[in-house]
Design an enzyme around this catalytic site. Structure first.
Site, mmCIF file in Angstrom:
data_model
loop_
_atom_site.group_PDB
_atom_site.id
_atom_site.type_symbol
_atom_site.label_atom_id
_atom_site.label_comp_id
_atom_site.label_asym_id
_atom_site.label_seq_id
_atom_site.Cartn_x
_atom_site.Cartn_y
_atom_site.Cartn_z
ATOM 1 N N LYS A 120 2.171 4.556 1.677
ATOM 2 C CA LYS A 120 2.514 4.629 3.051
ATOM 3 C C LYS A 120 2.024 6.510 3.169
ATOM 4 O O LYS A 120 2.532 7.375 3.124
ATOM 5 C CB LYS A 120 3.943 4.983 3.861
ATOM 6 C CG LYS A 120 3.918 5.131 5.210
ATOM 7 C CD LYS A 120 5.319 4.406 5.859
ATOM 8 C CE LYS A 120 4.698 5.255 7.319
ATOM 9 N NZ LYS A 120 4.951 6.244 7.832
ATOM 10 N N ASP A 135 1.047 10.235 4.447
ATOM 11 C CA ASP A 135 1.919 10.870 5.379
ATOM 12 C C ASP A 135 0.460 12.004 6.466
ATOM 13 O O ASP A 135 0.599 12.880 5.829
ATOM 14 C CB ASP A 135 2.888 11.724 4.387
ATOM 15 C CG ASP A 135 3.932 12.290 5.489
ATOM 16 O OD1 ASP A 135 3.677 11.427 6.677
ATOM 17 O OD2 ASP A 135 4.253 13.305 4.786
ATOM 18 N N CYS A 182 31.929 38.648 25.442
ATOM 19 C CA CYS A 182 31.447 38.816 24.184
ATOM 20 C C CYS A 182 29.801 38.744 24.099
ATOM 21 O O CYS A 182 28.746 38.372 25.149
ATOM 22 C CB CYS A 182 31.253 37.816 23.438
ATOM 23 S SG CYS A 182 30.565 37.259 21.793
ATOM 24 N N GLU A 237 0.888 -1.233 0.007
ATOM 25 C CA GLU A 237 0.062 0.218 -0.069
ATOM 26 C C GLU A 237 1.134 1.339 -0.100
ATOM 27 O O GLU A 237 3.002 1.464 0.241
ATOM 28 C CB GLU A 237 -1.295 0.103 1.732
ATOM 29 C CG GLU A 237 -1.999 -1.202 1.413
ATOM 30 C CD GLU A 237 -1.914 -1.514 2.365
ATOM 31 O OE1 GLU A 237 -2.550 -0.045 3.329
ATOM 32 O OE2 GLU A 237 -2.717 -2.634 2.963
ATOM 33 N N CYS A 294 36.082 37.625 16.723
ATOM 34 C CA CYS A 294 34.647 37.524 16.782
ATOM 35 C C CYS A 294 33.597 38.339 15.982
ATOM 36 O O CYS A 294 33.834 39.623 16.022
ATOM 37 C CB CYS A 294 34.349 37.477 17.846
ATOM 38 S SG CYS A 294 32.608 37.469 18.405
ATOM 39 N N TYR A 304 -6.659 1.893 6.164
ATOM 40 C CA TYR A 304 -6.004 1.112 5.834
ATOM 41 C C TYR A 304 -6.085 -0.534 6.743
ATOM 42 O O TYR A 304 -5.371 -1.373 6.114
ATOM 43 C CB TYR A 304 -4.463 1.196 5.787
ATOM 44 C CG TYR A 304 -4.161 1.761 6.987
ATOM 45 C CD1 TYR A 304 -3.984 1.328 8.199
ATOM 46 C CD2 TYR A 304 -3.409 3.376 7.259
ATOM 47 C CE1 TYR A 304 -3.478 1.793 9.240
ATOM 48 C CE2 TYR A 304 -3.434 4.200 8.288
ATOM 49 C CZ TYR A 304 -2.975 2.701 9.126
ATOM 50 O OH TYR A 304 -2.598 4.168 10.251
ATOM 51 N N CYS A 307 31.997 40.855 19.049
ATOM 52 C CA CYS A 307 32.935 40.965 20.093
ATOM 53 C C CYS A 307 33.707 41.469 19.472
ATOM 54 O O CYS A 307 35.182 42.134 20.323
ATOM 55 C CB CYS A 307 32.876 40.949 21.304
ATOM 56 S SG CYS A 307 34.076 38.974 21.330
ATOM 57 N N CYS A 321 35.289 31.750 20.249
ATOM 58 C CA CYS A 321 34.682 33.104 20.393
ATOM 59 C C CYS A 321 35.479 33.762 21.843
ATOM 60 O O CYS A 321 35.384 32.634 22.359
ATOM 61 C CB CYS A 321 34.012 33.638 20.574
ATOM 62 S SG CYS A 321 34.420 35.675 21.328
ATOM 63 N N LYS A 356 10.400 2.850 2.489
ATOM 64 C CA LYS A 356 9.918 4.511 2.765
ATOM 65 C C LYS A 356 11.707 4.985 1.582
ATOM 66 O O LYS A 356 12.303 4.350 1.021
ATOM 67 C CB LYS A 356 11.182 5.080 3.819
ATOM 68 C CG LYS A 356 10.317 5.034 5.028
ATOM 69 C CD LYS A 356 9.306 6.161 5.539
ATOM 70 C CE LYS A 356 9.136 6.420 6.813
ATOM 71 N NZ LYS A 356 9.685 7.053 7.784
HETATM 72 S S1 IVH Z 1 -0.689 -0.221 8.565
HETATM 73 C C1 IVH Z 1 0.671 -2.149 13.051
HETATM 74 N N1 IVH Z 1 -1.105 1.561 6.430
HETATM 75 O O1 IVH Z 1 2.594 4.732 9.674
HETATM 76 C C2 IVH Z 1 0.830 -1.162 12.429
HETATM 77 N N2 IVH Z 1 -0.029 2.377 7.948
HETATM 78 O O2 IVH Z 1 4.580 3.979 10.489
HETATM 79 C C3 IVH Z 1 -0.331 -0.765 11.552
HETATM 80 N N3 IVH Z 1 0.447 4.795 7.687
HETATM 81 O O3 IVH Z 1 1.187 5.068 12.624
HETATM 82 C C4 IVH Z 1 -0.045 0.223 10.185
HETATM 83 N N4 IVH Z 1 0.103 4.688 5.610
HETATM 84 O O4 IVH Z 1 -0.086 6.162 10.512
HETATM 85 C C5 IVH Z 1 -0.185 1.436 7.868
HETATM 86 N N5 IVH Z 1 -0.959 2.113 4.735
HETATM 87 C C6 IVH Z 1 -0.562 2.373 5.631
HETATM 88 C C7 IVH Z 1 0.314 3.038 6.247
HETATM 89 C C8 IVH Z 1 0.058 3.565 7.906
HETATM 90 C C9 IVH Z 1 0.527 5.051 6.471
HETATM 91 C C10 IVH Z 1 1.007 5.501 8.988
HETATM 92 C C11 IVH Z 1 0.439 5.148 10.571
HETATM 93 C C12 IVH Z 1 1.609 4.860 10.867
HETATM 94 C C13 IVH Z 1 2.841 4.939 11.150
HETATM 95 C C14 IVH Z 1 3.764 3.415 11.684
#
Ligand code: IVH
Length: 696
Positions: A142, A144, A457, A140, A433, A252, A436, A451, A339
């Site tokens: 991630k 933000d 100073c 999936e 410096c 999610y 000063c 310094c 990441k």
């Molecule tokens: S699953 C057991 N799925 O990432 C934890 N987390 O570092 C299962 N996050 O606090 C989390 N997208 O807020 C999951 N597709 C996704 C996500 C996701 C963002 C965030 C979530 C969590 C943080 C974990």
């Protein structure tokens, strides 16, 4: 809505309430109109967010929403409980209440490259039997934003809680209710007594830009990035403000109430989508190569996505295998975040300035042509020290690459020497410096230039004052930094002892522009209150070089009172945990300089006092004689609490790892200290082991 309408609405409302009469004809009409608008909004939310096939323009959508808001403002008592406008008619909350999670909300481990991902998959295989090897994975995005847990009872929205510390979060039910794409009624699951869905609340890029543009136009505060904007919106006590913010919820996971026929994460997400939630893209993969290539394609698609993501999340798809794999200290063994590398942007280094810090350190600061990096504008970048400038071989005028990982401060990652313009000159360390004009030296064994002006100073004097009043030092919050600098510049306050003489200047203070009588009174009250302090705060507040908060606490504990500390020999000082040769010498010298002795005497004469430190007898306690270091984030308590618990068992707690360290308590996101501990073969204790040790 005209005024007459409004007035008649108010009178009918009043009658309705006092007589508890059956619904009158016109009320029924209004309710019908409201229901129609709510239904239309639900259909279009679904079309926009879930099906990704908007049927009306944003403007038309806003029109619908506005019509509903107008009706609700005119007839607040008729507001429908599932209205997505958030015009709940209640007054703002005084504070959020805390609510426990039924199931802890945990976090994810991280990987950054294909090798790490391979290791992750290997660790999964190690825990599976022969028949289960190389399971299917699901990937999936991630997202933000902020993790939120949402509950539905018999298909009706009832509650939303923030992640908080994972065990207990804040009740943000009212704010989350206003999120446009969040379904408040789930017709398809009206038979499920309790459904808990977790996901991410985020602010789409377009909405974020609109919000900031509006804020700029009205002179309001802008947000650094969409994530901060989403967090700030959820933290609003007034749900009407949250309702005006363009937030979205992406589900999610289903943590309670998932139909038993569903056995894979990818199917759970498909089901969520079917019953009305927005979910982001999902891909099922078989093995490392497929996972890597999907990760890369997601990374490539980032600019086109309507929201920000900082990576992908890769999960074992089979839900039974997930439970079998379980958790290791707050992180699932069945999932990890993969990441993206930190965003890197090229810009010009316009100049290099030298700043003088509290203890005289002279640090170079790079002034950049402002650029957007990872969602924030960056115009300054620390260059750390002169050695770093030499290592990078950077000059004013150079093109540089700047990156910023997460919340970390921006850094120069590369200098484009091949693009260096003509006529640049190498950077030289200033001889004097910049404040000063005292000579600048690089003391032996140190990286930083200093310094030599010390308290002569003005830059150091000023920084010493700011440090003295800071929250973790004397904690005089009534004296703002700005005023302190102004008093300093006007010569009213020269040393920290002068802060306690401010009360003799009350007339002068009141006359300072914009500093009202009330602020002066508040300030003087705060100064009076700060006189009662603790020895460790006092030592920290003195700003002795090398003595941070934790060293100050250790010195207070070791010597019990100030005269003993003042009289201590270098050898005696070295017996304190955390205090190495250099710091011992600095402390020793500090108490031998006449101007420091004068200031301390003046402070005590002014009434600054503390209780003698109870020196804990550690003999016979389980951790007597041991020195511990704490790093990373603990989920069950703060580091300060952990420190108190360790001390209660007789341990000394130090801020830095050395070969003498007995153990490192490492929470989540432990960084360089963990690496160092491993190198020095210092024992590493995780949170679970620590909790067992303290008997929890
Ligand atoms: S699953 C057991 N799925 O990432 C934890 N987390 O570092 C299962 N996050 O606090 C989390 N997208 O807020 C999951 N597709 C996704 C996500 C996701 C963002 C965030 C979530 C969590 C943080 C974990």
């Amino acid at each position: 809505m005209t005024n007459t309408d409004n007035n008649s609405a108010k009178t009918t409302t009043a009658t309705a309430k006092t007589n508890a009469a059956p619904v009158r004809h016109d009320d029924a009409d209004i309710i019908a109109q409201m229901r129609q608008l709510i239904n239309a909004l639900r259909i279009h939310n679904n079309a926009y967010y879930v099906l990704d096939e908007p049927q009306i323009s944003d403007n038309e959508y806003d029109q619908l929403r506005l019509s509903l808001i107008e009706l609700e403002e005119a007839y607040p008592d008729l507001i429908q409980p599932d209205s997505p406008t958030g015009q709940i008619g209640d007054s703002p909350l005084a504070a959020f209440s805390q609510l426990p999670h039924d199931i802890p909300m945990l976090s994810l481990g991280n990987v950054f490259n294909q090798d790490d991902l391979a290791d992750f998959m290997r660790r999964v295989n190690d825990r599976l039997n022969a028949a289960q090897q190389n399971p299917e994975y699901e990937i999936e995005m991630k997202l933000d934003g902020l993790a939120v847990s949402i509950k539905y009872e018999y298909g009706k929205y009832v509650q939303a809680i923030t992640r908080g510390d994972g065990q207990v979060g804040e009740d943000i039910t009212q704010n989350v209710k206003t999120i446009n794409n969040l379904p408040l009624v789930l017709d398809a699951v009206a038979d499920i007594a309790l459904l808990e869905v977790r996901g991410e609340v985020l602010m789409p890029k377009a909405g974020f830009e609109r919000l900031n543009r509006q804020a700029e136009e009205s002179g309001g505060k802008t947000f650094a990035n969409p994530r901060n904007a989403a967090a700030g919106s959820l933290r609003q006590l007034d749900p009407n403000i949250a309702a005006s913010r363009p937030l979205a919820f992406y589900a999610y996971s289903v943590n309670q109430g998932l139909p038993e026929t569903i056995s894979r994460q990818s199917d759970a997400l498909a089901w969520l989508k079917e019953i009305g939630f927005t979910v982001s893209a999902v891909q099922v993969v078989k093995g490392l190569t497929e996972a890597q290539s999907y990760y890369e394609s997601v990374n490539d698609s980032r600019p086109e996505l309507p929201f920000e993501i900082d990576g992908t999340v890769i999960k074992v798809n089979n839900l039974d295998l997930q439970s079998q794999l379980g958790f290791l200290s707050r992180e699932p063994r069945w999932a990890t975040a993969y990441k993206f590398p930190a965003e890197t942007v090229m810009t010009t280094l316009n100049s290099i300035e030298w700043q003088v810090g509290r203890t005289g350190q002279i640090t170079p600061v790079g002034k950049l042509e402002p650029v957007q990096v990872g969602g924030v504008t960056v115009s300054n970048v620390t260059l750390h020290n002169f050695g770093e400038i030499q290592r990078l071989d950077v000059r004013a005028g150079d093109t540089v690459s700047v990156h910023r990982a997460g919340d970390v401060i921006p850094k120069i990652s590369r200098v484009w020497h091949e693009m260096r313009p003509e006529g640049t000159t190498p950077v030289v360390l200033p001889k004097a410096c910049p404040v000063c004009e005292s000579p600048v030296v690089i003391p032996e064994g140190e990286a930083l230039a200093r310094c030599t002006g010390e308290l002569f100073c003005p830059a150091q004097q000023q920084e010493a004052l700011i440090h003295f009043v800071s929250r973790r030092a004397m904690d005089i919050d009534g004296v703002g930094e700005r005023w302190l600098i102004s008093f300093f510049e006007q010569g009213i306050v020269k040393t920290v002892a002068d802060i306690y003489r401010l009360k003799d200047h009350q007339d002068e203070l009141v006359n300072i522009e914009k500093l009202g009588e009330k602020s002066v009174t508040n300030m003087l009250t705060a100064i009076e209150a700060s006189k009662k302090t603790t020895l460790s705060r006092f030592i920290y507040a003195l700003g002795i070089r090398g003595v941070g908060e934790s060293t100050a606490q250790n010195l207070a504990q070791q010597f019990g009172d100030l005269p003993a500390l003042e009289a201590a020999t270098i050898e005696k000082l070295q017996e304190t945990p955390d205090v190495g040769d250099i710091t011992a010498e600095q402390v020793y010298n500090f108490f031998r300089a006449q101007h420091n002795i004068d200031v301390i005497q003046a402070l005590i004469a002014a009434g600054v006092h503390w209780d003698k430190v109870e020196q804990v007898a550690t003999e016979g306690l389980p951790l007597d004689g041991q020195t511990w270091v704490i790093t990373g984030t603990l989920s069950s308590m703060s580091r300060d609490e952990a420190k108190v618990r360790l001390q209660a068992l007789g341990a000394k707690v130090s801020g830095s790892i050395s070969a003498k360290t007995s153990a490192l308590l490492a929470g989540e996101k432990a960084g360089s200290k963990l690496t160092k501990a491993e190198k020095l073969e210092v024992k590493v204790v995780d949170e679970a082991e620590f909790l067992a040790l303290i008997g929890e």
